[in-house]
Write a protein that holds these residues in place. Sequence first.
Motif, PDB file in Angstrom:
ATOM      1  N   ASP A 202       0.879  -1.173   0.000  1.00 59.89           N
ATOM      2  CA  ASP A 202       0.000   0.000   0.000  1.00 59.89           C
ATOM      3  C   ASP A 202       0.910   1.214   0.000  1.00 59.89           C
ATOM      4  N   PRO A 203       1.119   1.871  -1.162  1.00 65.32           N
ATOM      5  CA  PRO A 203       2.107   2.940  -1.254  1.00 65.32           C
ATOM      6  C   PRO A 203       1.916   4.055  -0.231  1.00 65.32           C
TER       7      PRO A 203
ATOM      8  N   SER B 190      -5.296   4.246  -3.538  1.00 65.95           N
ATOM      9  CA  SER B 190      -6.497   5.091  -3.534  1.00 65.95           C
ATOM     10  C   SER B 190      -6.665   5.709  -4.911  1.00 65.95           C
ATOM     11  N   ASP B 191      -7.849   6.258  -5.179  1.00 67.78           N
ATOM     12  CA  ASP B 191      -8.072   6.933  -6.460  1.00 67.78           C
ATOM     13  C   ASP B 191      -7.105   8.109  -6.624  1.00 67.78           C
ATOM     14  N   ASP B 192      -6.837   8.840  -5.540  1.00 65.82           N
ATOM     15  CA  ASP B 192      -5.879   9.951  -5.612  1.00 65.82           C
ATOM     16  C   ASP B 192      -4.487   9.449  -5.972  1.00 65.82           C
ATOM     17  N   GLU B 193      -4.110   8.286  -5.440  1.00 65.34           N
ATOM     18  CA  GLU B 193      -2.791   7.729  -5.734  1.00 65.34           C
ATOM     19  C   GLU B 193      -2.693   7.244  -7.172  1.00 65.34           C
ATOM     20  N   VAL B 194      -3.787   6.716  -7.706  1.00 69.22           N
ATOM     21  CA  VAL B 194      -3.804   6.351  -9.127  1.00 69.22           C
ATOM     22  C   VAL B 194      -3.538   7.594  -9.974  1.00 69.22           C
ATOM     23  N   ALA B 195      -4.227   8.685  -9.648  1.00 70.27           N
ATOM     24  CA  ALA B 195      -4.042   9.939 -10.394  1.00 70.27           C
ATOM     25  C   ALA B 195      -2.602  10.421 -10.297  1.00 70.27           C
ATOM     26  N   PHE B 196      -2.016  10.319  -9.116  1.00 70.53           N
ATOM     27  CA  PHE B 196      -0.640  10.770  -8.929  1.00 70.53           C
ATOM     28  C   PHE B 196       0.352   9.885  -9.686  1.00 70.53           C
TER      29      PHE B 196
ATOM     30  N   ASP C 193     -10.494   6.567 -15.288  1.00 68.25           N
ATOM     31  CA  ASP C 193     -10.251   5.956 -16.597  1.00 68.25           C
ATOM     32  C   ASP C 193      -9.562   4.611 -16.379  1.00 68.25           C
ATOM     33  N   GLU C 194     -10.250   3.544 -16.757  1.00 67.46           N
ATOM     34  CA  GLU C 194      -9.728   2.205 -16.490  1.00 67.46           C
ATOM     35  C   GLU C 194      -8.379   1.953 -17.167  1.00 67.46           C
ATOM     36  N   LYS C 195      -8.145   2.601 -18.284  1.00 65.85           N
ATOM     37  CA  LYS C 195      -6.848   2.438 -18.957  1.00 65.85           C
ATOM     38  C   LYS C 195      -5.715   2.919 -18.058  1.00 65.85           C
ATOM     39  N   ASN C 196      -5.941   4.013 -17.347  1.00 68.26           N
ATOM     40  CA  ASN C 196      -4.918   4.511 -16.425  1.00 68.26           C
ATOM     41  C   ASN C 196      -4.694   3.537 -15.276  1.00 68.26           C
ATOM     42  N   VAL C 197      -5.787   3.021 -14.725  1.00 68.85           N
ATOM     43  CA  VAL C 197      -5.655   2.047 -13.638  1.00 68.85           C
ATOM     44  C   VAL C 197      -4.872   0.830 -14.118  1.00 68.85           C
ATOM     45  N   LEU C 198      -5.244   0.318 -15.291  1.00 71.95           N
ATOM     46  CA  LEU C 198      -4.602  -0.903 -15.795  1.00 71.95           C
ATOM     47  C   LEU C 198      -3.160  -0.687 -16.222  1.00 71.95           C
ATOM     48  N   SER C 199      -2.741   0.574 -16.368  1.00 71.49           N
ATOM     49  CA  SER C 199      -1.327   0.824 -16.643  1.00 71.49           C
ATOM     50  C   SER C 199      -0.471   0.450 -15.428  1.00 71.49           C
ATOM     51  N   LEU C 200      -1.106   0.295 -14.260  1.00 74.00           N
ATOM     52  CA  LEU C 200      -0.403  -0.112 -13.044  1.00 74.00           C
ATOM     53  C   LEU C 200      -0.327  -1.630 -12.898  1.00 74.00           C
TER      54      LEU C 200
END
Length: 338
Positions: free
Chosen positions: A181-182, A212-218, A226-233
Amino acid sequence: MAPLGDAPAAAAAVAPAGGLVVSFGEMLIDFVPDVAGVSLAESGGFVKAPGGAPANVACAVSKLGGSSAFVGKFGDDEFGHMLVDILKQNGVNSEGCLYDQHARTALAFVTLKSNGEREFMFYRNPSADMLLTADELNLDLIRRARIFHYGSISLITEPCRSAHVAAMRAAKAAGILCSYDPNVRLPLWPSPEAAREGIKSIWKEADFIKVSDDEVAFLTQGDANDEKNVLSLWFEGLKLLIVTDGEKGCRYFTKDFKGSVPGYSVKTVDTTGAGDAFVGSLLLNVAKDDSIFHNEAKLREVLQFSNACGAICTTQKGAIPALPTTAAALELISKGSN
């Protein structure tokens, strides 16, 4: 998408855990203004509360009936001894706790804005937790774990970074599941770029990750919805990626399925520790039965329970004092989601 499990089904998902969860990292004192919605300068007083995400997770696991331990370093001062006593009082194994005679226990002043969100000011320059070395690690304790859990704050400076990597590698070599958990805290890093680089430097070592959603954005520098952004992780070998979306609930991604589980509306007082309550609940259940990585119905029951735990933790100040019991979480589930 499968329907939510009812309360009895969720109760089945929180039977006593079958393995030890070892949390690694920092534990500190949070000083929280006694009045919400004011700046640190405006606050007339502060409530002293134990904090630090990995320690919160260890206490959450134990409070829910699981087996947990904490590995970290404290100042050989009153605050350090107080924190280790709090771990013991919460049923957390403290064999991995050490004291440093030359550095203080870390402090953080945490402002609560009117919506319950937080802002941080840290005093750790350096604090004892940053000075843990690889040769001080209790590797026997780590190797007894079913799950080894960690964040990213321990990656910021040496020698703790090397201790973190050594502990993680020992866990992986022993076949232990690694949980990440970053827990992004930008004020502690030299720059946002250093934070992104540091957090991602061990990204592919984990078996499951919660952000968290904020951490995905960061981390992606894009829209967390945007699921593409999430799946880039995502990466090959990852078993489970969870994105928490505050009171909206969470999204989950595995190799074979994906979906979302709604959260719970509660009167939010302080969001400190909500993610840690969520993670502790998740780890408790993975330690008991890691088939949830492959069984969507079971995973959804577990995440429903974890959402309830996270929600309850926001209803009072401080993290560890606000961590829920199983009974409280099941009561909230029985009342229904948003």
